[in-house]
Scaffold this active site. Sequence first.
Site, PDB file in Angstrom:
ATOM      1  N   GLU A 175    -112.877  44.993  30.442  1.00 43.91           N
ATOM      2  CA  GLU A 175    -112.993  43.992  30.364  1.00 43.91           C
ATOM      3  C   GLU A 175    -113.285  42.305  31.061  1.00 43.91           C
ATOM      4  O   GLU A 175    -112.493  41.692  31.398  1.00 43.91           O
ATOM      5  CB  GLU A 175    -111.940  43.157  29.591  1.00 43.91           C
ATOM      6  CG  GLU A 175    -110.450  43.026  30.575  1.00 43.91           C
ATOM      7  CD  GLU A 175    -109.417  42.361  30.121  1.00 43.91           C
ATOM      8  OE1 GLU A 175    -109.090  40.825  29.699  1.00 43.91           O
ATOM      9  OE2 GLU A 175    -108.254  43.021  29.900  1.00 43.91           O
ATOM     10  N   TYR A 211    -117.062  32.895  33.597  1.00 43.53           N
ATOM     11  CA  TYR A 211    -116.613  31.740  33.246  1.00 43.53           C
ATOM     12  C   TYR A 211    -116.894  30.859  34.200  1.00 43.53           C
ATOM     13  O   TYR A 211    -116.704  30.132  34.942  1.00 43.53           O
ATOM     14  CB  TYR A 211    -114.764  31.775  33.758  1.00 43.53           C
ATOM     15  CG  TYR A 211    -114.146  32.967  33.184  1.00 43.53           C
ATOM     16  CD1 TYR A 211    -113.581  33.218  31.615  1.00 43.53           C
ATOM     17  CD2 TYR A 211    -114.010  34.145  33.562  1.00 43.53           C
ATOM     18  CE1 TYR A 211    -113.739  34.012  31.091  1.00 43.53           C
ATOM     19  CE2 TYR A 211    -113.395  35.454  33.140  1.00 43.53           C
ATOM     20  CZ  TYR A 211    -113.037  35.463  31.704  1.00 43.53           C
ATOM     21  OH  TYR A 211    -113.491  36.221  31.239  1.00 43.53           O
ATOM     22  N   ASP A 249    -109.788  36.123  22.321  1.00 43.14           N
ATOM     23  CA  ASP A 249    -109.148  37.343  22.700  1.00 43.14           C
ATOM     24  C   ASP A 249    -107.979  37.392  21.677  1.00 43.14           C
ATOM     25  O   ASP A 249    -106.886  36.931  21.302  1.00 43.14           O
ATOM     26  CB  ASP A 249    -108.662  37.004  23.451  1.00 43.14           C
ATOM     27  CG  ASP A 249    -108.439  38.872  24.663  1.00 43.14           C
ATOM     28  OD1 ASP A 249    -107.407  38.817  23.909  1.00 43.14           O
ATOM     29  OD2 ASP A 249    -108.019  38.449  25.914  1.00 43.14           O
ATOM     30  N   GLU A 271    -114.274  42.396  25.594  1.00 44.78           N
ATOM     31  CA  GLU A 271    -113.530  43.438  25.926  1.00 44.78           C
ATOM     32  C   GLU A 271    -112.832  44.656  25.000  1.00 44.78           C
ATOM     33  O   GLU A 271    -112.805  44.350  23.586  1.00 44.78           O
ATOM     34  CB  GLU A 271    -111.841  42.752  26.302  1.00 44.78           C
ATOM     35  CG  GLU A 271    -110.567  43.601  26.141  1.00 44.78           C
ATOM     36  CD  GLU A 271    -109.359  43.127  26.273  1.00 44.78           C
ATOM     37  OE1 GLU A 271    -109.192  41.641  25.642  1.00 44.78           O
ATOM     38  OE2 GLU A 271    -108.775  43.460  27.095  1.00 44.78           O
ATOM     39  N   ARG A 289    -115.829  36.787  27.595  1.00 46.17           N
ATOM     40  CA  ARG A 289    -115.497  37.987  28.424  1.00 46.17           C
ATOM     41  C   ARG A 289    -115.519  38.627  26.769  1.00 46.17           C
ATOM     42  O   ARG A 289    -115.890  38.194  25.795  1.00 46.17           O
ATOM     43  CB  ARG A 289    -114.024  37.494  28.270  1.00 46.17           C
ATOM     44  CG  ARG A 289    -113.234  39.389  29.069  1.00 46.17           C
ATOM     45  CD  ARG A 289    -111.585  38.666  29.096  1.00 46.17           C
ATOM     46  NE  ARG A 289    -110.684  38.229  28.241  1.00 46.17           N
ATOM     47  CZ  ARG A 289    -110.540  36.842  28.170  1.00 46.17           C
ATOM     48  NH1 ARG A 289    -110.787  35.814  29.415  1.00 46.17           N
ATOM     49  NH2 ARG A 289    -109.263  36.485  27.607  1.00 46.17           N
ATOM     50  N   HIS A 310    -106.009  32.761  29.724  1.00 45.90           N
ATOM     51  CA  HIS A 310    -104.634  32.550  28.668  1.00 45.90           C
ATOM     52  C   HIS A 310    -104.641  31.997  27.668  1.00 45.90           C
ATOM     53  O   HIS A 310    -103.491  30.688  27.559  1.00 45.90           O
ATOM     54  CB  HIS A 310    -103.769  32.714  29.483  1.00 45.90           C
ATOM     55  CG  HIS A 310    -104.032  34.456  29.685  1.00 45.90           C
ATOM     56  ND1 HIS A 310    -102.839  35.096  30.791  1.00 45.90           N
ATOM     57  CD2 HIS A 310    -104.762  35.224  29.036  1.00 45.90           C
ATOM     58  CE1 HIS A 310    -103.764  36.453  30.699  1.00 45.90           C
ATOM     59  NE2 HIS A 310    -104.391  36.703  29.961  1.00 45.90           N
ATOM     60  N   ASP A 341     -79.862  28.498  13.491  1.00 47.18           N
ATOM     61  CA  ASP A 341     -79.187  28.974  12.468  1.00 47.18           C
ATOM     62  C   ASP A 341     -81.185  30.227  12.295  1.00 47.18           C
ATOM     63  O   ASP A 341     -81.096  30.393  11.577  1.00 47.18           O
ATOM     64  CB  ASP A 341     -79.226  28.290  11.385  1.00 47.18           C
ATOM     65  CG  ASP A 341     -77.942  27.566  11.279  1.00 47.18           C
ATOM     66  OD1 ASP A 341     -77.202  28.321  11.930  1.00 47.18           O
ATOM     67  OD2 ASP A 341     -77.825  26.735  10.407  1.00 47.18           O
ATOM     68  N   HIS A 365    -106.386  46.735  32.331  1.00 44.96           N
ATOM     69  CA  HIS A 365    -105.178  46.955  31.938  1.00 44.96           C
ATOM     70  C   HIS A 365    -104.962  48.372  31.047  1.00 44.96           C
ATOM     71  O   HIS A 365    -105.095  48.392  30.443  1.00 44.96           O
ATOM     72  CB  HIS A 365    -104.136  45.844  32.073  1.00 44.96           C
ATOM     73  CG  HIS A 365    -104.453  45.256  30.732  1.00 44.96           C
ATOM     74  ND1 HIS A 365    -104.047  45.710  29.556  1.00 44.96           N
ATOM     75  CD2 HIS A 365    -105.821  43.920  30.092  1.00 44.96           C
ATOM     76  CE1 HIS A 365    -104.842  44.850  28.554  1.00 44.96           C
ATOM     77  NE2 HIS A 365    -105.705  43.534  28.941  1.00 44.96           N
ATOM     78  N   HIS A 424    -110.701  37.258  37.728  1.00 48.57           N
ATOM     79  CA  HIS A 424    -109.451  38.828  37.083  1.00 48.57           C
ATOM     80  C   HIS A 424    -109.977  39.397  37.229  1.00 48.57           C
ATOM     81  O   HIS A 424    -111.260  40.175  37.433  1.00 48.57           O
ATOM     82  CB  HIS A 424    -108.904  38.628  35.378  1.00 48.57           C
ATOM     83  CG  HIS A 424    -110.020  38.228  34.387  1.00 48.57           C
ATOM     84  ND1 HIS A 424    -110.746  39.448  34.558  1.00 48.57           N
ATOM     85  CD2 HIS A 424    -111.001  37.574  33.691  1.00 48.57           C
ATOM     86  CE1 HIS A 424    -111.253  39.108  33.068  1.00 48.57           C
ATOM     87  NE2 HIS A 424    -111.866  38.171  33.168  1.00 48.57           N
ATOM     88  N   ASP A 440    -106.388  45.410  22.236  1.00 49.13           N
ATOM     89  CA  ASP A 440    -106.868  44.122  22.839  1.00 49.13           C
ATOM     90  C   ASP A 440    -108.133  43.969  22.616  1.00 49.13           C
ATOM     91  O   ASP A 440    -108.791  44.723  23.893  1.00 49.13           O
ATOM     92  CB  ASP A 440    -106.319  44.417  23.919  1.00 49.13           C
ATOM     93  CG  ASP A 440    -106.613  43.331  25.192  1.00 49.13           C
ATOM     94  OD1 ASP A 440    -106.913  41.835  24.699  1.00 49.13           O
ATOM     95  OD2 ASP A 440    -105.776  42.874  26.102  1.00 49.13           O
ATOM     96  N   HIS A 474    -100.433  44.552  27.711  1.00 45.62           N
ATOM     97  CA  HIS A 474    -100.600  44.830  29.841  1.00 45.62           C
ATOM     98  C   HIS A 474     -99.334  46.497  30.159  1.00 45.62           C
ATOM     99  O   HIS A 474     -98.159  46.627  29.879  1.00 45.62           O
ATOM    100  CB  HIS A 474     -99.890  43.844  30.263  1.00 45.62           C
ATOM    101  CG  HIS A 474    -101.237  42.583  30.260  1.00 45.62           C
ATOM    102  ND1 HIS A 474    -101.148  41.839  31.051  1.00 45.62           N
ATOM    103  CD2 HIS A 474    -102.193  42.923  29.354  1.00 45.62           C
ATOM    104  CE1 HIS A 474    -102.328  40.939  30.857  1.00 45.62           C
ATOM    105  NE2 HIS A 474    -102.681  41.469  29.698  1.00 45.62           N
TER     106      HIS A 474
HETATM  107  N1  GLY Z   1    -104.893  39.441  25.862  1.00 45.02           N
HETATM  108  C1  GLY Z   1    -104.033  39.354  26.971  1.00 45.02           C
HETATM  109  C2  GLY Z   1    -105.995  40.236  27.652  1.00 45.02           C
HETATM  110  O1  GLY Z   1    -106.657  40.723  27.782  1.00 45.02           O
HETATM  111  O2  GLY Z   1    -105.245  40.850  29.618  1.00 45.02           O
HETATM  112 MN    MN Z   2    -107.058  42.636  28.106  1.00 46.68          MN
HETATM  113 MN    MN Z   3    -107.322  40.660  25.624  1.00 47.78          MN
END
Ligand code: GLY
Ligand code: MN
Ligand code: MN
Length: 423
Positions: free
Chosen positions: A367, A371, A243, A390, A388, A226, A23, A337, A333, A254, A344
């Site tokens: 970003e 690490y 983040d 960003e 990071r 993540h 429900d 993006h 990474h 972001d 994204h």
């Molecule tokens: N929060 C996901 C990224 O930074 O791409």
């Molecule tokens: Mn991002």
């Molecule tokens: Mn992010």
Amino acid sequence: MRMVGSKGVAVIPSAELVPRSRDVDYSFRQDSDFLYLTGFEEPDALAVLLPDQAGGQYILFCRERDAEKEIWNGRRAGLSGARKDYFADKAYAIRKLDEILPKLLSGRERIFYPMGRDASFDRKIIRWVNQSRGSSRTTSHIQQELLSLDYLLHDMRLYKSRNEVSLMRQAAKVSIAAHKRAMRACKPGMHEYEVEAELLYEFKKAGCAAAYPCIVGGGKNSCILHYTENKQVLGDGDMLLIDAGAEYQGYASDITRTFPVNGIFSKAQREAYELVLEAQAAAIKKAIPGNHWNDPHNEAVKVLTKGLVSLGLLQGRPAKLIREGEYRRFFMHRTGHWLGLDVHDVGDYRIGDEWRLLEPGMMLTVEPGLYITKAKDVAKCFWDTGIRIEDDVLVTNEGNKVLTDALTRGPDEIEALMASSVH
Ligand code: GLY
Ligand code: MN
Ligand code: MN
């Protein structure tokens, strides 16, 4: 409609409610393509764009008003609301979709829809198209093509209008307040989820949702890109990576900031942090019209690799370490993006074999990160240090504008902000 052409038609379904438990549904989030075209925020809806010489028609199928159901589950726009408040030329009850849609598709040579996103919707489209042809004895068949709408629509979504930019500025503003609050609230001994609560408080207070699950990772967890469990205790001497971004009227921000849990950078933390900060500044400078998508990334990699050698974390010539991808051990990474209705966001990064050129109106994140996990060949002072930084960048005629610039980035400024407690 002009892109679809007068012999075409576009069919765009809303998102559907997804059950969470008995429900109870997951909180509803409209499909981004559907939201972009209609602004309509209910499930069980479908938009049809029927171009013609006279400017075309926008038809919205949606739920009818229902006094009983609205008492239980909330208000509905209904058919008259679809016309009056959402400017549909015509509105039909969604329960009549199977009856009406095949007639609308009849005689249309090109049928655009979000192809391949949902297998059951793909099957429905084929069924409706077959029905639209009528029985083989009464119809003379025309050639019909099914086409992906993404190619047209996602290119439109890549270029933000002035109105979209102002919504994204608001999302950025709320996220900045949330990150500031989290920095000021953070103390050793707190759980990661307690810091997450500070972020969510600012989002909700401003009428926003989180654009994606908040990443609040201390110590070792700062090195999980993540990480969303957010349930460990924050240790004195650890770094904390947050983040998190608010979503305002469907538009995402972001942001990532990384800072010491106890409010004071150690020497090693500061060195690693300043390197990422330098990489980010260099990358942002490259996010300007005429440069291509990968220029900011290449620049970040250059700065980081050189710095990793200076810090003793990599050995060798930077050019060779880049060529052989050695830096990926610490930076695995990409540098950003597209950003928009989806965090994204849609839009091609390449055109053919070439990276796409950056143009005014495009919105992207920058970003870079480092690490550094426990390893024999790494000095202990760097272990479990994930960093990071960003920010959200709008490409403009003059260069770019960092929408999230008002959020503290310098290590001294972060220490000063953390010294002013929120509670
Ligand atoms: N929060 C996901 C990224 O930074 O791409
Ligand atoms: Mn991002
Ligand atoms: Mn992010």
